[in-house]
Design a protein around this motif. Structure first.
Motif, PDB file in Angstrom:
ATOM      1  N   ALA A 161     -55.991   0.159 -13.544  1.00  0.00           N
ATOM      2  CA  ALA A 161     -55.437  -0.018 -14.881  1.00  0.00           C
ATOM      3  C   ALA A 161     -53.922   0.103 -14.794  1.00  0.00           C
ATOM      4  O   ALA A 161     -53.394   1.183 -14.533  1.00  0.00           O
ATOM      5  CB  ALA A 161     -56.000   1.031 -15.830  1.00  0.00           C
ATOM      6  N   PHE A 164     -52.048   2.909 -16.599  1.00  0.00           N
ATOM      7  CA  PHE A 164     -52.447   4.298 -16.416  1.00  0.00           C
ATOM      8  C   PHE A 164     -52.553   4.735 -14.962  1.00  0.00           C
ATOM      9  O   PHE A 164     -52.500   5.932 -14.675  1.00  0.00           O
ATOM     10  CB  PHE A 164     -53.791   4.543 -17.113  1.00  0.00           C
ATOM     11  N   ASP A 165     -52.732   3.804 -14.041  1.00  0.00           N
ATOM     12  CA  ASP A 165     -52.877   4.165 -12.633  1.00  0.00           C
ATOM     13  C   ASP A 165     -51.506   4.403 -12.008  1.00  0.00           C
ATOM     14  O   ASP A 165     -50.678   3.489 -11.952  1.00  0.00           O
ATOM     15  CB  ASP A 165     -53.631   3.060 -11.883  1.00  0.00           C
ATOM     16  N   THR A 255     -54.470   2.242 -25.107  1.00  0.00           N
ATOM     17  CA  THR A 255     -55.333   3.419 -25.070  1.00  0.00           C
ATOM     18  C   THR A 255     -56.209   3.369 -23.826  1.00  0.00           C
ATOM     19  O   THR A 255     -56.710   2.313 -23.450  1.00  0.00           O
ATOM     20  CB  THR A 255     -56.226   3.487 -26.325  1.00  0.00           C
ATOM     21  N   SER A 256     -56.376   4.519 -23.185  1.00  0.00           N
ATOM     22  CA  SER A 256     -57.246   4.592 -22.011  1.00  0.00           C
ATOM     23  C   SER A 256     -58.711   4.400 -22.397  1.00  0.00           C
ATOM     24  O   SER A 256     -59.560   4.174 -21.534  1.00  0.00           O
ATOM     25  CB  SER A 256     -57.061   5.930 -21.307  1.00  0.00           C
ATOM     26  N   VAL A 259     -60.183   1.306 -20.975  1.00  0.00           N
ATOM     27  CA  VAL A 259     -60.202   1.125 -19.513  1.00  0.00           C
ATOM     28  C   VAL A 259     -61.550   1.512 -18.981  1.00  0.00           C
ATOM     29  O   VAL A 259     -62.160   2.297 -18.935  1.00  0.00           O
ATOM     30  CB  VAL A 259     -59.118   1.974 -18.863  1.00  0.00           C
TER      31      VAL A 259
END
Length: 259
Positions: A161, A164-165, A255-256, A259
């Motif tokens: 992602a 986020f990653d 937003t996570s 994901v």
């Protein structure tokens, strides 16, 4: 959209644009022919940059053109998006420098030397090389880096992602912009047609994952060519879309949960 006369404006194709002197310095170098770029039509790209900067820093967008009651918001919009447009153009101006591009020969040689267990990575590298053979320096370096990205992961099918990653966090804005520019469907079709020859398809989701998925090789191969009379239009549309996706990236809600 109506052009107006002013000493600090330029008119391009009957639309207002900023003068070259108001663009990031790398674009001024491109305009003077002193930047180390391989763009086949540098003047056309510079003119696009002039138009792009004007439209965002002056609020020349449908929101205000179609809703005059919102004119009071234009100064705030212009202050914010003028800065974001500048950031986008500054990034892409440097991204077109030849030193920013992958060394495809070195990448392929390295992967091929590592044996059969890297067969999938070799395929991904060859996809990247064929994309470069197709578009060359007319597309920015990040276009090629994002399509080579799977070879640097634990395996080519690993999902990450972008937002986020932490391993890809430094690339999230530029890679996401390129992937979203794939909404220019003709360009996406060409990418997929090249990838399909190697049994892969590139996918990008709204959860901001960038990954490869295998497809059925027996029925997944297809051929697609950009028509010569429309090729330049599609490339310019792709670039324009990447620019505004890069500019808008920091204000897109995410937003996570997705994901």
């Amino acid at each position: 959209m109506q052009a107006i006369e002013a000493p600090n404006l330029t008119v391009i194709a009957f639309e207002n644009a900023v003068p070259i002197a108001q663009l990031p310095s790398v674009w001024q170098d491109i305009a003077r022919g002193v930047a180390n770029v391989g763009i086949s039509d540098p003047q056309g790209y510079v003119e696009m940059a002039q138009l792009f900067q004007y439209k965002l820093e002056q609020g020349d967008v449908d929101l205000f053109n179609e809703h005059p009651e919102l004119d009071y918001l234009k100064p705030s919009f212009s202050q914010l998006f003028g800065k974001l447009a500048w950031e986008a153009l500054d990034f892409y101006g440097h991204d077109w420098l030849k030193t920013s591009y992958p060394n495809f020969t070195a990448v392929l040689e390295d992967l091929e030397s590592q044996g059969a267990e890297y067969a999938d990575e070799v395929k991904v590298a060859r996809i990247g090389w064929e994309l470069f053979q197709e578009f060359g320096y007319d597309l920015p370096a990040s276009f090629y880096h994002v399509h080579l990205a799977p070879i640097y992961r634990d395996h080519v099918f690993e999902e990450r992602a972008l937002r986020f990653d932490k391993r890809d966090i430094k690339h999230k804005r530029s890679w996401d912009a390129i992937l979203h520019a794939g909404k220019v469907f003709a360009m996406q079709m060409k990418v997929q047609s090249i990838a399909a020859k190697y049994g892969f398809t590139y996918q990008h989701g709204c959860g901001c994952n960038s990954h490869l998925s295998s497809i059925d090789a027996s029925r997944g191969v297809f051929e697609y060519e950009l028509t010569p009379e429309k090729r330049q239009r599609w490339i310019r549309s792709f670039i324009w879309t990447a620019w505004y996706e890069y500019a808008f990236f920091p204000i897109v809600p995410n937003t996570s949960y997705l994901v």
